[in-house]
Write a protein that holds these residues in place. Structure first.
Motif, PDB file in Angstrom:
ATOM      1  N   SER A   1       0.850  -1.194   0.000  1.00  0.00           N
ATOM      2  CA  SER A   1       0.000   0.000   0.000  1.00  0.00           C
ATOM      3  C   SER A   1       0.876   1.231   0.000  1.00  0.00           C
ATOM      4  O   SER A   1       2.098   1.145   0.177  1.00  0.00           O
ATOM      5  CB  SER A   1      -0.912   0.035   1.228  1.00  0.00           C
ATOM      6  OG  SER A   1      -0.239   0.655   2.310  1.00  0.00           O
TER       7      SER A   1
ATOM      8  N   ARG B   1      -4.135   3.128  -0.044  1.00  0.00           N
ATOM      9  CA  ARG B   1      -4.198   2.958  -1.491  1.00  0.00           C
ATOM     10  C   ARG B   1      -3.369   1.730  -1.840  1.00  0.00           C
ATOM     11  O   ARG B   1      -2.140   1.760  -1.755  1.00  0.00           O
ATOM     12  CB  ARG B   1      -3.643   4.195  -2.210  1.00  0.00           C
ATOM     13  CG  ARG B   1      -3.798   4.121  -3.736  1.00  0.00           C
ATOM     14  CD  ARG B   1      -3.435   5.433  -4.432  1.00  0.00           C
ATOM     15  NE  ARG B   1      -2.072   5.843  -4.158  1.00  0.00           N
ATOM     16  CZ  ARG B   1      -1.714   6.839  -3.350  1.00  0.00           C
ATOM     17  NH1 ARG B   1      -2.632   7.559  -2.733  1.00  0.00           N
ATOM     18  NH2 ARG B   1      -0.449   7.130  -3.154  1.00  0.00           N
TER      19      ARG B   1
ATOM     20  N   THR C   1     -12.932   8.891  -2.097  1.00  0.00           N
ATOM     21  CA  THR C   1     -12.446   7.544  -1.813  1.00  0.00           C
ATOM     22  C   THR C   1     -13.519   6.532  -2.186  1.00  0.00           C
ATOM     23  O   THR C   1     -14.693   6.869  -2.324  1.00  0.00           O
ATOM     24  CB  THR C   1     -12.151   7.392  -0.310  1.00  0.00           C
ATOM     25  OG1 THR C   1     -13.268   7.912   0.412  1.00  0.00           O
ATOM     26  CG2 THR C   1     -10.899   8.125   0.080  1.00  0.00           C
TER      27      THR C   1
ATOM     28  N   ASP D   1      -7.865   5.086  -3.896  1.00  0.00           N
ATOM     29  CA  ASP D   1      -7.929   5.369  -2.467  1.00  0.00           C
ATOM     30  C   ASP D   1      -9.165   4.695  -1.887  1.00  0.00           C
ATOM     31  O   ASP D   1     -10.280   4.963  -2.305  1.00  0.00           O
ATOM     32  CB  ASP D   1      -8.027   6.875  -2.226  1.00  0.00           C
ATOM     33  CG  ASP D   1      -6.752   7.592  -2.653  1.00  0.00           C
ATOM     34  OD1 ASP D   1      -5.705   6.919  -2.741  1.00  0.00           O
ATOM     35  OD2 ASP D   1      -6.805   8.809  -2.890  1.00  0.00           O
ATOM     36  N   VAL D   2      -8.945   3.831  -0.909  1.00  0.00           N
ATOM     37  CA  VAL D   2     -10.050   3.085  -0.303  1.00  0.00           C
ATOM     38  C   VAL D   2     -10.233   3.573   1.126  1.00  0.00           C
ATOM     39  O   VAL D   2      -9.254   3.715   1.865  1.00  0.00           O
ATOM     40  CB  VAL D   2      -9.753   1.567  -0.291  1.00  0.00           C
ATOM     41  CG1 VAL D   2     -10.862   0.812   0.409  1.00  0.00           C
ATOM     42  CG2 VAL D   2      -9.554   1.064  -1.704  1.00  0.00           C
ATOM     43  N   LYS D   3     -11.472   3.853   1.493  1.00  0.00           N
ATOM     44  CA  LYS D   3     -11.743   4.231   2.885  1.00  0.00           C
ATOM     45  C   LYS D   3     -12.626   3.163   3.497  1.00  0.00           C
ATOM     46  O   LYS D   3     -13.664   2.815   2.940  1.00  0.00           O
ATOM     47  CB  LYS D   3     -12.435   5.591   2.954  1.00  0.00           C
ATOM     48  CG  LYS D   3     -12.662   6.059   4.389  1.00  0.00           C
ATOM     49  CD  LYS D   3     -13.128   7.499   4.453  1.00  0.00           C
ATOM     50  CE  LYS D   3     -14.635   7.578   4.351  1.00  0.00           C
ATOM     51  NZ  LYS D   3     -15.135   8.971   4.416  1.00  0.00           N
ATOM     52  N   LEU D   4     -12.213   2.636   4.647  1.00  0.00           N
ATOM     53  CA  LEU D   4     -13.047   1.683   5.357  1.00  0.00           C
ATOM     54  C   LEU D   4     -13.764   2.430   6.473  1.00  0.00           C
ATOM     55  O   LEU D   4     -13.131   3.153   7.250  1.00  0.00           O
ATOM     56  CB  LEU D   4     -12.209   0.555   5.957  1.00  0.00           C
ATOM     57  CG  LEU D   4     -11.310  -0.248   5.007  1.00  0.00           C
ATOM     58  CD1 LEU D   4     -10.624  -1.374   5.768  1.00  0.00           C
ATOM     59  CD2 LEU D   4     -12.120  -0.812   3.842  1.00  0.00           C
TER      60      LEU D   4
ATOM     61  N   ASP E   1     -15.675   3.978  -0.691  1.00  0.00           N
ATOM     62  CA  ASP E   1     -16.046   3.727   0.708  1.00  0.00           C
ATOM     63  C   ASP E   1     -16.588   2.311   0.881  1.00  0.00           C
ATOM     64  O   ASP E   1     -17.538   1.924   0.211  1.00  0.00           O
ATOM     65  CB  ASP E   1     -17.103   4.727   1.162  1.00  0.00           C
ATOM     66  CG  ASP E   1     -16.540   6.135   1.244  1.00  0.00           C
ATOM     67  OD1 ASP E   1     -15.333   6.280   0.945  1.00  0.00           O
ATOM     68  OD2 ASP E   1     -17.283   7.056   1.591  1.00  0.00           O
TER      69      ASP E   1
ATOM     70  N   ALA F   1      -8.338  10.983   5.434  1.00  0.00           N
ATOM     71  CA  ALA F   1      -8.568  10.355   4.140  1.00  0.00           C
ATOM     72  C   ALA F   1      -8.709  11.435   3.077  1.00  0.00           C
ATOM     73  O   ALA F   1      -9.264  12.499   3.346  1.00  0.00           O
ATOM     74  CB  ALA F   1      -9.825   9.506   4.195  1.00  0.00           C
TER      75      ALA F   1
ATOM     76  N   THR G   1     -12.655   5.494  10.888  1.00  0.00           N
ATOM     77  CA  THR G   1     -12.363   5.273   9.475  1.00  0.00           C
ATOM     78  C   THR G   1     -10.864   5.084   9.304  1.00  0.00           C
ATOM     79  O   THR G   1     -10.066   5.557  10.119  1.00  0.00           O
ATOM     80  CB  THR G   1     -12.790   6.467   8.604  1.00  0.00           C
ATOM     81  OG1 THR G   1     -12.114   7.628   9.073  1.00  0.00           O
ATOM     82  CG2 THR G   1     -14.287   6.698   8.678  1.00  0.00           C
TER      83      THR G   1
ATOM     84  N   TRP H   1      -7.878   4.669   5.869  1.00  0.00           N
ATOM     85  CA  TRP H   1      -7.769   4.637   4.405  1.00  0.00           C
ATOM     86  C   TRP H   1      -6.403   4.142   3.993  1.00  0.00           C
ATOM     87  O   TRP H   1      -5.451   4.136   4.778  1.00  0.00           O
ATOM     88  CB  TRP H   1      -8.055   6.011   3.808  1.00  0.00           C
ATOM     89  CG  TRP H   1      -6.891   6.957   3.845  1.00  0.00           C
ATOM     90  CD1 TRP H   1      -6.509   7.721   4.905  1.00  0.00           C
ATOM     91  CD2 TRP H   1      -5.971   7.222   2.789  1.00  0.00           C
ATOM     92  NE1 TRP H   1      -5.400   8.448   4.577  1.00  0.00           N
ATOM     93  CE2 TRP H   1      -5.050   8.174   3.278  1.00  0.00           C
ATOM     94  CE3 TRP H   1      -5.839   6.761   1.478  1.00  0.00           C
ATOM     95  CZ2 TRP H   1      -4.004   8.656   2.499  1.00  0.00           C
ATOM     96  CZ3 TRP H   1      -4.794   7.244   0.695  1.00  0.00           C
ATOM     97  CH2 TRP H   1      -3.894   8.191   1.211  1.00  0.00           C
TER      98      TRP H   1
END
Lengths: 326, 559
Positions: free
Chosen positions: A13, A168, A99, A132-135, A101, A95, A164, A166
Motif C-alpha cells: 500500500s 491505497r 475515496t 484510495d479506499v476508505k473503510l 467507501d 482520508a 475510518t 484509508w
C-alpha cells in the motif's frame, strides 16, 4: 531511505514504504546508540577491571558538558522521530477526497464487509489497485481492530463509534488481515484476506453478484419507511422534522447556533441519540433508535440518506444550510 | 537460621539479630519490624512469580506449533490474562518497593523502622487479601479479559470470573497506597542526623519517586476497576455503549494509572542499579544529581503520556500529537540515567561480582527496551506495530529485562545483609549469564514477529511465524532454568552459606554499617552521616587503598 530489511513484510500500500522508511531510520539511530554504549561498557569492563583486592576507582563526580550533550542530542533526535512519525500519522488519519467507501462491521468473531454497490463479503475484502479506499468501521459488540500488515495500517473498531481508515493498494495480490485488538475467545481466528485486483477485474467482480436485497440503498429506503422515519422527514420540508435532501456532507445549523458537518458519525448519532444535536427550528421529538437497529441497518440508512444528497433541497424545512459537494 | 556454619576467619553472625530475636509463627504474622515484613513480602511475591511463571511456561509451550499445541483457545486466553495479572499486580509492582524498599529504606537513612510500622503490616495483609480474591478468580473459572480489562469485553461479554479479580486488584491497590505513604513520610521525617537529601542513596530517591506514583496513580486504577465490577454486576452504563457508556473512557482511566505503573516497576530497579554500579566500581556515581532528578522527572512526566496506548482508538489527531511528543520527552531522563551509569564505569575498579553482572545486563536490556519504546511512541510507526508482538517484546524488555533483572540483582547485592550469609558466587554468576542469554533468546525474536505482523494474544498463528516462535520457546526454557537456579542456591545459602560479615563488598551506604543480619532496632546507636554518597576516597573505615590522584576535573557543580 527505501532500505528493506529482511524482516520487513511485503509492501502493498501507499503507507508501506513510508512506515518502513521510518522504521529504518529508528533502527539506525537505535543501533548506533546500542553499539556505542555496549562498546563503552565492554571496553571499560575489561580496561578498568579490578587489579588488586583493595583498589578503588578514580573519584569522578560528573561533567556538566557531558550531561548537557546527552540531554540535548537525544532531544533533537527525538524531535526528528516525532516529526517524521507525525507526518505519516496525520496523512493516515485524514482520508483524501473521493475515496471508495467500504463498510466493515466487526462482531465476535467475524468481519462483515459491504462494497459500495451492496455486495457483501465475510472475512474477505476485495479492493482495486491504485484507488484510495476508505473503510468505515463499526462494531456490533466489543472492540476489534482491522489490521493489514502488508498495508502497514490498522484501526480500532469501537462499539458506539465510527472509525475510518484509508489506504491505497499498490500491488495486486492476496494479503492476510487480522483482528489485532483482543476481543475474546476466537480473537485469533478473526481474520481473513484482502484481495487487491486490477480495476477492471474489480469492476467485473463487483458486478458479478449484486442481489437487489443486498443493496444498502434498497435496504435503507425500506427501513426508512418501516421505522417511520419517512412520516416526519418529508422530502419537501413540510414535515415535523427537517428534510434530509442534500444533508449528507453538508453543513447543518443546530438549535444552539453552532453548525456541524453531516458525516457518517453525525447521522449515526442523530439516529441513536436523537436529542444530542437538534436542528435549528425543530423540536426534540424524535425517539432514540438505540438498541433497535443493528450496525448494518444503520449503515444502510446512512447509505440511503447519502443517496438523498442529489435530491432537490426544499426552500423551507431544509435540514441543511450549505449542501456538500456530491 | 541460627545454625553454626563454617566460619571464615574474623566473621560470625551477631548473637542476636532481627531473625532470631523472637520465635514462632505469631512473632512473624504480628511483626511490625520492617525487615520481617519485607521477608513476608519476599515469600508472597515469590509465590505469585511462580504462579505467573507457570502460566508463562504453558503459553510458550502452546505456541510451539502454528495451530497451538497444548490448550483450547479459552484456556489460552485465560493463561495470558492470569500471567499478566499475577505478574504485574502481585509480583512486579510490589517486588522491589515492598521487599527491598521495606527492608532497606529505614536502614539506608539511619532510622529504626518506617514511620508507621503497623500500617506497614496492614499493607501486607491487604496485599494478601487482594491476592486471595484474585486466586479465587483464577480457581473458579479463571479470567480471560487480558490484564488490561478492556471494556465492554470485561464488563459485559466475558464469561469468566471477572468480578472477584477486579475486587482483588481494587483491594490490593490500598496496599500500594499505604506503602507509598509510609515511604514518603519515612524519607521526609526519619533521616538520621547529617543525612541530607543529596546524601540519600539513589535507591531512596527512586523509591521516593515511585511512592509518589503509588499515592497519586493507584486510586485511579482502583476506582476504574470498581466501575467495571459495578457495570458487570448492576448493569450501570459507564463503559458499555449499549447503556450510553463509552468504552474509550475506560482506556483513558486505565492507562492514566497503568502507564505510570510501568515506572513503578522500572524506577526502583533503576535505583538498585544506581547502588550496585558505584559499589562494584568503587567510585562515586557519575552525575548524582542528574540520576536523582531524572527519577523525579520520570515520575512526573510519566503521568502525562497515557494516551500513547490509544493512538488507534480514533482519538483526536491533536491528542495523539501531544501524547507522542510527551512520550519522547519522558525518554530523555531515562537516557540520562543510561549515559551516567556507563560513564561511572570509566576509571573505576570494576569487579565481576554477581550484582555487577546483573547491573550491566540491566543496562543492555533496558537500553533495548527503552529504544524500542521510541518506536512505539512514533505515531507513524505505531500504526503498524501497535498491538503486535513488537509491543510484547518491548514491555518484557522493560519489565523482565529491566525490572526483574534489577530485582534479582538487588536480591543478590543485599542478600548478605538480609540473611547474613553469602551465596555461592560461581553458581550465581552462571545464573546471571543464563538469564541474560535466555531472556534475549525468548524476547528478541518477538520484535521481528511483531514487525512481520503477528498480533498479540493469538492462540494460533500463520505457519510462517513458527521458526521465531520456536526460538522464543527455546529461550524461555533457558530463562526458566535461570530463575530456578537462584531460588535453589539462595535458599540453600540461608543455611549453608558462608557468613558474610557486616560489609562484604564493601559498600558505602549506612545499611552496611550495622551487623548482618541487622538487629531489630537496626542500629545500636543512631548513626550520624558526615560523608558524601558513594565516597570511597575518604572512607578509611572501609579498609581499602587510598586512590591515585584524579585525572579528570571533578564536579562541575553537580555533585
Amino acid at each position: 531511505m527505501q532500505a528493506q530489511l529482511p524482516f520487513y513484510p511485503e509492501q502493498a500500500s501507499n503507507f508501506a514504504p513510508s512506515v518502513d522508511s521510518l522504521m529504518t531510520f529508528l533502527i539506525l539511530v537505535s543501533v548506533f546508540f546500542s553499539a556505542a554504549i555496549t562498546a563503552a561498557i565492554v571496553i571499560f569492563f575489561f580496561k578498568f577491571h579490578r587489579k588488586s583486592k583493595d583498589e578503588i576507582g578514580v573519584p569522578i563526580h560528573g561533567d556538566m558538558r557531558l550531561e548537557t550533550a546527552w540531554i540535548v542530542v537525544p532531544a533533537f533526535l527525538s524531535l526528528a522521530m516525532f516529526g517524521w512519525g507525525a507526518v505519516v500519522y496525520v496523512d493516515f488519519r485524514h482520508a483524501p477526497q473521493d475515496t471508495l467507501d467500504i463498510y466493515v462491521i466487526g462482531k465476535q468473531w467475524m468481519w462483515k464487509i459491504q462494497q459500495p454497490n451492496g455486495r457483501r463479503e465475510i472475512n474477505e475484502l476485495h479492493v482495486p489497485v491504485g484507488r484510495d479506499v476508505k473503510l468505515v468501521l463499526a462494531s456490533e459488540d466489543v472492540i476489534h481492530d482491522f489490521y493489514v500488515p502488508a498495508f502497514r495500517v490498522k484501526m480500532d473498531v469501537v462499539p458506539g463509534h465510527y472509525n475510518t481508515m484509508w489506504f491505497r493498494p499498490t500491488k495486486s495480490g492476496r494479503y492476510e488481515f487480522f483482528c489485532s485488538q483482543y476481543c475474546g475467545t476466537n480473537h485469533a481466528v478473526m481474520g481473513g484476506w484482502v484481495t487487491v485486483m486490477e480495476p477492471s477485474d474489480y469492476a467485473a467482480w463487483l458486478s458479478g453478484s449484486t442481489g437487489e436485497n443486498d443493496n444498502p440503498l434498497v435496504a435503507g429506503e425500506k427501513l426508512f419507511t418501516e421505522k417511520a422515519c419517512s412520516t416526519c422527514h418529508l422530502g419537501n420540508g413540510t414535515g415535523r422534522a427537517p428534510s434530509l435532501n442534500g444533508v449528507y456532507g453538508g453543513t447543518v445549523r443546530l438549535a444552539d447556533g453552532s453548525t456541524v458537518t453531516a458525516d457518517d458519525a453525525y447521522i449515526r448519532e442523530s439516529i441513536l441519540f436523537s436529542n444530542a444535536k437538534i436542528v435549528a427550528g425543530y423540536q426534540p421529538l424524535m425517539p432514540s433508535f438505540q438498541g433497535q437497529l443493528t450496525e448494518e441497518q444503520i449503515m444502510s440508512l446512512t447509505a440511503y440518506i447519502k443517496s438523498l444528497q442529489s435530491q432537490p433541497v426544499p426552500a423551507t424545512g431544509a435540514g441543511v444550510i450549505a449542501p456538500g459537494k456530491k | 537460621m541460627s545454625t553454626t556454619p563454617p566460619k571464615p576467619p574474623g566473621y560470625q553472625l551477631p548473637e542476636e539479630h532481627y531473625l532470631n530475636a523472637t520465635y514462632g509463627i505469631r512473632s512473624w504474622l504480628l511483626t511490625t519490624d520492617h525487615k520481617r515484613i519485607a521477608l513476608l513480602y519476599l515469600a508472597s511475591v515469590t509465590f505469585f512469580f511462580f504462579v505467573g511463571g507457570i502460566f508463562a511456561t504453558m503459553i510458550r509451550i502452546h505456541l510451539l506449533t502454528p495451530a497451538g499445541y497444548l490448550v483450547t483457545p479459552e484456556t489460552y486466553n485465560k493463561l495470558f490474562t492470569m500471567h499478566g495479572v499475577a505478574m504485574i499486580f502481585f509480583f512486579l509492582i510490589p517486588s522491589i518497593p515492598a521487599v527491598l524498599g521495606n527492608f532497606l529504606i529505614p536502614l539506608m537513612i539511619g532510622a529504626k523502622d518506617v514511620a508507621f510500622p503497623k500500617l506497614n503490616l496492614l499493607s501486607w495483609y491487604i496485599y494478601i487479601t487482594g491476592g486471595c480474591f484474585v486466586l479465587y478468580s483464577f480457581a473458579t473459572g479463571g479470567l480471560d479479559t487480558g490484564w488490561t480489562f478492556y471494556t465492554p469485553l470485561s464488563s459485559v461479554y466475558s464469561n469468566s470470573a471477572v468480578t472477584p479479580a477486579v475486587i482483588g486488584i481494587f483491594i490490593n491497590g490500598f496496599s500500594s497506597i499505604l506503602t507509598g505513604l509510609n515511604f514518603v513520610v519515612t524519607i521526609h521525617s526519619m533521616r538520621a542526623p547529617g543525612m541530607t537529601w543529596f546524601r540519600l542513596p539513589l535507591f531512596v530517591w527512586a523509591q521516593y519517586a515511585t511512592s509518589i506514583i503509588f499515592i497519586l496513580g493507584t486510586p485511579v486504577i482502583a476506582i476504574t476497576l470498581l466501575l467495571v465490577g459495578l457495570e458487570r454486576m448492576f448493569h450501570l452504563g459507564f463503559f458499555n455503549p449499549a447503556l450510553g457508556g463509552d468504552p474509550i473512557l475506560f482506556q483513558h482511566l486505565f492507562w492514566f494509572y497503568s502507564h505510570p505503573a510501568v515506572y513503578i516497576m522500572i524506577l526502583p530497579a533503576m535505583g538498585v542499579i544506581s547502588e550496585i554500579i558505584p559499589t562494584f566500581t568503587r567510585k562515586p556515581i557519575f552525575g548524582y544529581a542528574f540520576i536523582a532528578g531524572s527519577s523525579i522527572a520520570i515520575a512526573v512526566i510519566g503521568f502525562l503520556v497515557w494516551a500513547h496506548h490509544m493512538f488507534l482508538t480514533g482519538e483526536s489527531t491533536y491528542a495523539a500529537l501531544a501524547f507522542s511528543l510527551l512520550s519522547y520527552l519522558v525518554a530523555i531522563p531515562s537516557a540520562v540515567k543510561v549515559f551516567n551509569w556507563t560513564s561511572t564505569l570509566y576509571k573505576g575498579s570494576i569487579s565481576y561480582d554477581t550484582p555487577m553482572l546483573y547491573a550491566l545486563g540491566f543496562i543492555g536490556l533496558f537500553l533495548i527496551g527503552g529504544l524500542t519504546g521510541l518506536f512505539l511512541a512514533c505515531l507513524g510507526l505505531d500504526i503498524h506495530i501497535h498491538d503486535t508482538y513488537f509491543v510484547v517484546a518491548h514491555f518484557h524488555y522493560i519489565m523482565v529485562g529491566g525490572a526483574v533483572m534489577g530485582y534479582v540483582g538487588g536480591l543478590h547485592f543485599w542478600w548478605p545483609k538480609i540473611t547474613g550469609k553469602l551465596y555461592p558466587e560461581f553458581l550465581a554468576r552462571l545464573a546471571a549469564v543464563i538469564l541474560f542469554i535466555g531472556f534475549n533468546l525468548t524476547f528478541f525474536p518477538q520484535f521481528i514477529l511483531g514487525y512481520l505482523g503477528m498480533p498479540r494474544r493469538y492462540h494460533n498463528y500463520p505457519p510462517e511465524f513458527q521458526v521465531l516462535n520456536v526460538m522464543s520457546t527455546a529461550g524461555a526454557s533457558i530463562l526458566a532454568l535461570g530463575y530456578l537456579l537462584p531460588m535453589l542456591y539462595l535458599t540453600w545459602s540461608m543455611r549453608y552459606g558462608k557468613v558474610a560479615g557486616p560489609n562484604p563488598w564493601p559498600a558505602t551506604g549506612l545499611e552496611w554499617r550495622t551487623p548482618s543480619p541487622p538487629p531489630t532496632e537496626n542500629f545500636d546507636v543512631t548513626p550520624e552521616v558526615d560523608w558524601e554518597p558513594y565516597d570511597y576516597k575518604n572512607r578509611r573505615d572501609l579498609g581499602l587503598a587510598t586512590p591515585v590522584a584524579p585525572t579528570l576535573a571533578p564536579a562541575h557543580g553537580d555533585d
